[in-house]
Structure formats: C-alpha cells, structure tokens
Design a protein around this motif. Structure first.
Motif, PDB file in Angstrom:
ATOM      1  N   SER A 146       1.290  -1.615   0.151  1.00 37.51           N
ATOM      2  CA  SER A 146       0.090   0.062   0.355  1.00 37.51           C
ATOM      3  C   SER A 146       0.866   1.525   0.073  1.00 37.51           C
ATOM      4  CB  SER A 146      -1.204  -0.257   0.738  1.00 37.51           C
ATOM      5  OG  SER A 146      -0.288  -0.007   2.546  1.00 37.51           O
ATOM      6  N   ALA A 147       2.277   1.142   0.551  1.00 36.58           N
ATOM      7  CA  ALA A 147       3.129   2.912   0.707  1.00 36.58           C
ATOM      8  C   ALA A 147       4.278   2.110   0.487  1.00 36.58           C
ATOM      9  CB  ALA A 147       3.388   2.585   2.309  1.00 36.58           C
ATOM     10  N   MET A 148       4.611   0.988  -1.175  1.00 34.04           N
ATOM     11  CA  MET A 148       5.798   1.048  -2.207  1.00 34.04           C
ATOM     12  C   MET A 148       5.467   0.231  -2.864  1.00 34.04           C
ATOM     13  SD  MET A 148       8.563  -0.880   0.378  1.00 34.04           S
ATOM     14  CE  MET A 148       7.731   0.608   2.278  1.00 34.04           C
ATOM     15  N   THR A 149       5.892  -0.203  -3.425  1.00 36.57           N
ATOM     16  CA  THR A 149       6.391  -0.673  -5.230  1.00 36.57           C
ATOM     17  C   THR A 149       7.526  -1.954  -5.234  1.00 36.57           C
ATOM     18  OG1 THR A 149       7.089   0.422  -6.695  1.00 36.57           O
ATOM     19  CG2 THR A 149       4.432   0.241  -6.049  1.00 36.57           C
ATOM     20  N   ILE A 150       7.272  -2.749  -4.300  1.00 33.68           N
ATOM     21  CA  ILE A 150       8.751  -3.164  -4.103  1.00 33.68           C
ATOM     22  C   ILE A 150       9.248  -5.098  -4.614  1.00 33.68           C
ATOM     23  CG2 ILE A 150      10.540  -1.640  -2.555  1.00 33.68           C
ATOM     24  CD1 ILE A 150       8.979  -3.140  -0.518  1.00 33.68           C
ATOM     25  N   PRO A 151       9.771  -5.337  -5.225  1.00 34.09           N
ATOM     26  CA  PRO A 151       9.660  -7.105  -5.665  1.00 34.09           C
ATOM     27  C   PRO A 151       9.328  -7.892  -4.778  1.00 34.09           C
ATOM     28  CG  PRO A 151      11.330  -6.477  -5.642  1.00 34.09           C
ATOM     29  CD  PRO A 151      10.588  -4.937  -5.856  1.00 34.09           C
ATOM     30  N   ALA A 152       8.824  -8.923  -4.424  1.00 32.91           N
ATOM     31  CA  ALA A 152       8.299  -9.400  -3.431  1.00 32.91           C
ATOM     32  C   ALA A 152       9.813 -10.214  -3.011  1.00 32.91           C
ATOM     33  CB  ALA A 152       7.995 -10.942  -3.846  1.00 32.91           C
ATOM     34  N   ASN A 153      10.483 -10.252  -3.240  1.00 32.02           N
ATOM     35  CA  ASN A 153      11.978 -10.873  -2.552  1.00 32.02           C
ATOM     36  C   ASN A 153      12.599  -9.382  -1.409  1.00 32.02           C
ATOM     37  OD1 ASN A 153      12.554 -12.995  -4.089  1.00 32.02           O
ATOM     38  ND2 ASN A 153      13.727 -12.555  -5.283  1.00 32.02           N
ATOM     39  N   GLU A 154      12.487  -8.040  -2.100  1.00 33.59           N
ATOM     40  CA  GLU A 154      11.844  -7.063  -1.261  1.00 33.59           C
ATOM     41  C   GLU A 154      11.578  -7.080  -0.063  1.00 33.59           C
ATOM     42  OE1 GLU A 154      14.825  -4.069   0.128  1.00 33.59           O
ATOM     43  OE2 GLU A 154      15.504  -5.976  -1.234  1.00 33.59           O
ATOM     44  N   MET A 155      10.782  -7.404   0.188  1.00 34.07           N
ATOM     45  CA  MET A 155      10.113  -7.601   1.004  1.00 34.07           C
ATOM     46  C   MET A 155      10.596  -8.816   2.081  1.00 34.07           C
ATOM     47  SD  MET A 155       6.029  -8.029  -0.817  1.00 34.07           S
ATOM     48  CE  MET A 155       5.718  -6.997  -2.212  1.00 34.07           C
ATOM     49  N   PRO A 425      14.977   1.787   6.096  1.00 31.62           N
ATOM     50  CA  PRO A 425      15.927   0.440   5.938  1.00 31.62           C
ATOM     51  C   PRO A 425      14.359   0.200   5.811  1.00 31.62           C
ATOM     52  CG  PRO A 425      16.618   0.926   8.203  1.00 31.62           C
ATOM     53  CD  PRO A 425      15.401   2.169   7.486  1.00 31.62           C
ATOM     54  N   LEU A 426      13.214  -0.273   6.283  1.00 33.76           N
ATOM     55  CA  LEU A 426      12.034  -0.810   6.180  1.00 33.76           C
ATOM     56  C   LEU A 426      10.873  -0.219   5.119  1.00 33.76           C
ATOM     57  CD1 LEU A 426      10.157  -3.127   6.891  1.00 33.76           C
ATOM     58  CD2 LEU A 426       9.749  -1.774   9.372  1.00 33.76           C
ATOM     59  N   TYR A 427      10.564   1.586   5.766  1.00 36.05           N
ATOM     60  CA  TYR A 427       9.309   1.975   5.235  1.00 36.05           C
ATOM     61  C   TYR A 427      10.143   2.816   3.142  1.00 36.05           C
ATOM     62  CZ  TYR A 427       7.430   0.782   9.697  1.00 36.05           C
ATOM     63  OH  TYR A 427       6.896   0.162   9.936  1.00 36.05           O
ATOM     64  N   GLY A 428      10.996   2.695   3.317  1.00 41.20           N
ATOM     65  CA  GLY A 428      11.963   3.297   1.950  1.00 41.20           C
ATOM     66  C   GLY A 428      12.129   4.638   2.556  1.00 41.20           C
ATOM     67  N   GLU A 429      11.571   5.610   1.547  1.00 38.03           N
ATOM     68  CA  GLU A 429      11.516   7.248   1.353  1.00 38.03           C
ATOM     69  C   GLU A 429      10.705   7.849   1.385  1.00 38.03           C
ATOM     70  OE1 GLU A 429      15.478   8.753  -1.247  1.00 38.03           O
ATOM     71  OE2 GLU A 429      14.187   9.435  -2.195  1.00 38.03           O
ATOM     72  N   ALA A 430      10.262   8.905   1.919  1.00 36.10           N
ATOM     73  CA  ALA A 430       9.394  10.256   2.014  1.00 36.10           C
ATOM     74  C   ALA A 430      10.318  11.401   1.529  1.00 36.10           C
ATOM     75  CB  ALA A 430       8.915  10.364   3.142  1.00 36.10           C
ATOM     76  N   THR A 431       9.247  12.073   0.647  1.00 37.56           N
ATOM     77  CA  THR A 431      10.222  13.269   0.272  1.00 37.56           C
ATOM     78  C   THR A 431       8.924  14.564   0.564  1.00 37.56           C
ATOM     79  OG1 THR A 431       9.264  13.770  -1.597  1.00 37.56           O
ATOM     80  CG2 THR A 431      11.490  12.939  -1.584  1.00 37.56           C
ATOM     81  N   VAL A 432       9.339  16.006   1.457  1.00 40.32           N
ATOM     82  CA  VAL A 432       8.886  16.500   1.917  1.00 40.32           C
ATOM     83  C   VAL A 432       8.896  17.777   0.946  1.00 40.32           C
ATOM     84  CG1 VAL A 432       7.675  17.413   3.896  1.00 40.32           C
ATOM     85  CG2 VAL A 432       8.436  15.261   4.057  1.00 40.32           C
ATOM     86  N   ASN A 444       7.228   7.180  -1.494  1.00 36.71           N
ATOM     87  CA  ASN A 444       7.942   6.151  -2.204  1.00 36.71           C
ATOM     88  C   ASN A 444       7.327   6.446  -3.896  1.00 36.71           C
ATOM     89  OD1 ASN A 444       9.475   4.720  -0.332  1.00 36.71           O
ATOM     90  ND2 ASN A 444       7.713   3.929   0.702  1.00 36.71           N
ATOM     91  N   ASN A 445       6.516   6.985  -4.035  1.00 37.45           N
ATOM     92  CA  ASN A 445       5.827   8.391  -5.097  1.00 37.45           C
ATOM     93  C   ASN A 445       4.466   7.189  -5.096  1.00 37.45           C
ATOM     94  OD1 ASN A 445       7.873   9.423  -6.414  1.00 37.45           O
ATOM     95  ND2 ASN A 445       9.140   8.065  -6.927  1.00 37.45           N
ATOM     96  N   VAL A 446       3.972   6.462  -4.017  1.00 35.82           N
ATOM     97  CA  VAL A 446       3.015   6.252  -3.640  1.00 35.82           C
ATOM     98  C   VAL A 446       2.287   6.576  -3.427  1.00 35.82           C
ATOM     99  CG1 VAL A 446       1.638   3.481  -2.819  1.00 35.82           C
ATOM    100  CG2 VAL A 446       3.695   3.105  -4.290  1.00 35.82           C
ATOM    101  N   LEU A 447       2.121   7.055  -2.541  1.00 32.95           N
ATOM    102  CA  LEU A 447       0.777   7.434  -1.238  1.00 32.95           C
ATOM    103  C   LEU A 447       1.457   9.459  -1.310  1.00 32.95           C
ATOM    104  CD1 LEU A 447       1.229   5.344   2.492  1.00 32.95           C
ATOM    105  CD2 LEU A 447      -0.131   5.934  -0.235  1.00 32.95           C
ATOM    106  N   THR A 448       0.609  10.053  -2.011  1.00 33.49           N
ATOM    107  CA  THR A 448       1.253  11.407  -1.348  1.00 33.49           C
ATOM    108  C   THR A 448      -0.496  12.374  -0.971  1.00 33.49           C
ATOM    109  OG1 THR A 448      -0.432  11.905  -3.670  1.00 33.49           O
ATOM    110  CG2 THR A 448       2.302  11.243  -3.707  1.00 33.49           C
ATOM    111  N   ALA A 449       0.374  13.009  -0.127  1.00 34.05           N
ATOM    112  CA  ALA A 449      -0.702  14.218   0.654  1.00 34.05           C
ATOM    113  C   ALA A 449      -0.284  15.757   0.555  1.00 34.05           C
ATOM    114  CB  ALA A 449      -1.500  13.514   2.155  1.00 34.05           C
ATOM    115  N   THR A 450      -1.141  16.399   0.316  1.00 30.74           N
ATOM    116  CA  THR A 450      -0.470  18.027   0.941  1.00 30.74           C
ATOM    117  C   THR A 450      -1.596  18.035   1.945  1.00 30.74           C
ATOM    118  OG1 THR A 450      -0.507  18.270  -1.792  1.00 30.74           O
ATOM    119  CG2 THR A 450      -0.791  20.504  -0.335  1.00 30.74           C
TER     120      THR A 450
END
Length: 497
Positions: A146-155, A425-432, A444-450
């Motif tokens: 729901s908050a990232m797009t990573i391959p299963a092996n990375e999960m 390292p678990l949840y990835g990256e967030a930019t503000v 992670n270019n998945v969840l966005t909100a202003t």
C-alpha cells in the motif's frame, strides 16, 4: 423381520429426504432477497452463485459493472477473488505435499532462505504451515503493497526489520506477505510461475476458462470496476496494480466459473476428470488449527459462535450446530466471500464492486438458512444495523481526534525547514516539499498528500486520493532543535542529512 425392513426403508429414504428438491418459488424468493441486499447496501454490481449436492443451484448477476454506465453484471462478469485466492494457493501446496516434494511442517528456510525474521530462532523454526496460519508473530505488513512498489524478494529481505507484535505461534494477526512467500515456494518446486501453476493445475482441470491469476491477464471488457463511498457518494476508482503478492489475493473469476471451484472444494477436491488433492490432504487443509479472536470479524458480535478458528486458507466456526468454512476477500473497491456448509454439501460465492460492502455476510448465512437449515432471520437488516453502528463509532472517533487539536499554535520552525528527504530501511523514502502554506508529502511515489498545519509540528488532512481517507504527519526535533523524524500515517522515517 418387519423391524429390519423398516430400518432398510429409513436408510434408503434418508438420502432422498436430505436431497429434497428446491422449488422454483424458493429460488425466486432467494433471488429477491439477494436483489434487496444489493439495494440495502448500495452495491453497484454483485454476482452470486450457490451450489448444492455437486451442481449449481443458483447463479445470477445484479446491477452494473460501473456506476453511471449501463453495462450490466452477468454470470460471466469478472470480479476480484481477492483473499479467497489464498485457498487456491494452499491447494497448489497440497499438490506438492501429495507429490512428496514438501511437508506442511518443513522449515521455510529450506525453500526460501531469503525470508528472515526479526528473531533468528523464528527464522529457523517457522514452517510452511506457520506461513498459512497467520501465527508467525509478525503483525500486518500491508504497507509493503500500500505504501511502496517493491518486488516480493525485497519484501522478504526487509521482513527482518519488522518487530514481532506477539510471540511466535502465540497469537493471530492476518498476514498477506506470508502467502506471497508460499507462492514463491510453489514457483521454486514446480519450476514455473505461480500464475502458470494456477492456470495449469487448477483452472484448466476444472474448466475455469474465464478465470485468470491476475487482472492483467483479462482479455475482454466484461469485468467490473472498483467503487468506494466518498462523502456519501459512490464513485468508481482506478484499478490497483497487480500485486507482487499475487498468491495472497490476485485471482479474478466470474460467478459461473467460480462455481466449479466451490463444487470441487465441497467434494474433497474431486472433479469430473479426477482429483486435485488426495482425501487426506484435502481433510488436513480444512482441519481447524489455530484459534482466531472474535473481533477478527464484526459479524461475530451477532453470530456469537462457540468457536472460531483458522485452518490452511479457511476460517471456521460453528453455526446452528454445523461447521462452516468460509473466507472473505477485500481489495480497494472490491469484495468477495465464499462459504461452505460441508455436511449439507452446500456452498456459496458472492462478488461485489463496492469497498467493504458487508452485505456479502448476509447472503452467506441466508444461503445456509434458505437452502439447508431453515429459518427466516433477516441477516441483511441485522448486519446493516451492526455496521451502521460501527460507522457511527468511527465518526465519533474522528470527532474525538479533531477535538484534540490545540488552536492557535504554529510550527516550531519555518515550513522550509521541514522540507527534505526522509528515509527508512523498512519503509523506504519520503520527500517533503512546501506548497504555499502547506506541506506536500510523497512516500515512495505511491502515497501523496498536501496537508495543512494542524497544530504544533503536526500536519493533517486528506490524501490526494480522497478514498484513502485522512492522514496525519508528525515531526520530531532533536535536542539541537533540528528536524529528526517524520511519522506519516504510522510509518516512521529519519531525516536524511
């Protein structure tokens, strides 16, 4: 001698009594009830199939595939099976058990060494069975999809960072990622993708010609759209991505096709051309194996079962002296439910295209009553009252959160000081970034909100995709007065220097 004749007559007559014909009037009444359930719960489109004694008793589509458009739902319309897919994945594993290629209690590391857990002893002890029973000690990890797009092996690689939420085999928390691991094990032992195995080993033998392992395989336009309720208006939303954890919930099927699966699972895995599973493996799949808390499903508040368990891909509980096997499926904007009354050879599958439209539960128990056990209880009315009450509780909880806002506060620092990159390292990256007098968040270019400022160093508002609901972002400062962490919807990131 007369007593013996009487006994023989009873033995011959019992199956006839047990298989009493269902009248057209009874079918019509059920049809009318299903149509009312759709209206009561405002579900745009729905499909229902009921099987009994090895044949389809009822199959029908209701409503439309997409709100505001005329195309109707029929018994060939494709819907998401969602988590009812899990039982199919378990069946593939059962085939490997029957072939002697694995055992339910084999350690997972033998087949999937990259799956590591926070506690090393769990990595060594967790078995195939544990993956399927939701009892590994790991809490929900749906943020992987729901908050990232990573391959299963990375999960699997990141799972070592997930702290347990309860002791190994000492609880129950529903877990999708573990079923993804089960799918990868299937791939390694069968030498083909999970999707290929599903088509070749289940869909083709059962003649499920319209069923596909993922939405991306659908070749025509007779499929439903997902819908959500936004500010009391039901709207169609975009399809979600075909998930990397497909073996947990990616199959799409129709009412006509899924009836073949329901019949097979009621008949110990048999079909016209043979068996999917040996009787012993089929029985093991449906054997209750771990207790489930009553609050897993709100409907249990009304049903009040004496016991509630999970087996390998199926829930069970008692209902009016009978064992029920069932499972729900939920994706964003789409629902499914299947259930069995095995001692009556009765099964049902219900698809819907509205997010968490719980009228599905009403049709499950009405099927059991109407075609086997008798009774006139209006399950739709009872469950509607239950869920309307839960909606009121959620509204009050939202009001309580809003009431905690401290008026007339300001952020500790200028808005530009909060802008930057935050990592985990678990949840990835967030930019503000700063947008006017608000902060824009991108996870992670998945969840966005202003989000506007709420109070102190907290920002709160709606996701850009309104159907995701509201989100809160909170910053903490270090002793030097600089931004240290960002918590976004419960995911914590550290400030990148």
């Amino acid at each position: 001698m007369m007593r013996l004749y009487a006994l023989l007559f009873m033995l011959v007559a019992l199956p006839t009594l047990a298989q009493k014909a269902i009248s057209p009037k009874q079918i019509q009444a059920f049809d009318q009830y299903a149509a009312r359930v759709r209206r009561d719960w405002e579900i745009p489109g729905m499909a229902v199939t009921v099987v009994k004694d090895g044949r389809v008793l009822f199959s029908k589509g209701y409503g439309v595939r997409e709100v505001g458009r005329p195309e109707p739902v029929d018994t060939q319309t494709l819907f998401a099976c969602a988590s009812t897919t899990k039982a199919m994945t378990v069946t593939l594993l059962g085939m490997l058990v029957d072939a002697g290629k694995l055992r339910w209690d084999d350690p997972v590391y033998q087949y999937l060494p990259e799956l590591q857990f926070y506690e090393p002893y769990v990595t060594r002890q967790v078995t195939i069975r544990d993956l399927l029973l939701h009892n590994t000690g790991v809490g929900g990890t749906d943020f992987f999809t729901s908050a990232m797009t990573i391959p299963a092996n990375e999960m699997f690689r990141r799972m070592v960072l997930v702290k347990p939420s309860y002791s190994f085999r000492a609880g129950y928390v529903y877990q999708n990622t573990m079923y993804s691991a089960a799918g990868r094990i299937i791939e390694r032992l069968m030498g083909k993708t999970w999707a290929e195995a599903m088509r070749e080993r289940i869909f083709q033998p059962l003649g499920m010609t319209r069923t596909v392992p993922k939405r991306g395989y659908i070749a025509d336009d007779n499929l439903t759209r997902p819908h959500v309720r936004i500010n009391d208006t039901i709207r169609a939303i975009p399809y979600g991505l075909d998930s990397e954890i497909g073996s947990a919930g990616a199959v799409w099927s129709s009412a006509d096709d899924i009836s073949k699966w329901v019949i097979c699972m009621l008949d110990s895995g048999r079909y016209a051309g043979g068996r999917l599973l040996t009787p012993a493996t089929w029985a093991e799949i449906f054997r209750p194996q771990t207790m489930v808390p009553d609050d897993e499903y709100a409907t249990m508040q009304v049903l009040k079962p004496n016991w509630f368990t999970y087996s390998l891909g199926w829930y069970q509980h008692d209902y009016r002296g009978h064992k029920v096997n069932f499972h729900t499926g939920s994706l964003s904007g789409l629902t499914a439910i299947t259930g069995q009354l095995p001692d009556e050879k009765l099964g049902v599958f219900v698809f819907g295209n509205l997010d968490h439209a719980e009228g599905r539960h009403a049709l499950l128990y009405k099927t059991f009553d109407w075609f086997a056990l008798g009774g006139t209880r209006d399950w739709s009315a009872d469950f509607k009252a239950l869920y309307d009450g839960l909606d009121r509780q959620r509204w009050k909880a939202e009001q309580a959160v809003s009431a905690q806002r401290v008026a007339d506060t300001k952020p500790t620092l200028p808005l530009l000081a909060y802008a930057g990159t935050y990592t985990s390292p678990l949840y990835g990256e967030a930019t503000v970034t700063v947008t006017g007098d608000r902060l824009a968040f991108n996870v992670n270019n998945v969840l966005t909100a202003t989000l506007p400022h709420w109070h102190y160093d907290t920002f709160r508002g709606a996701y850009d995709k309104a159907w995701y609901g509201k989100v809160m972002a909170q910053f903490t400062l270090n002793p030097a007065g600089r931004i240290q962490t960002l918590s976004f919807d419960g995911l914590t990131f550290g400030r990148k220097p």
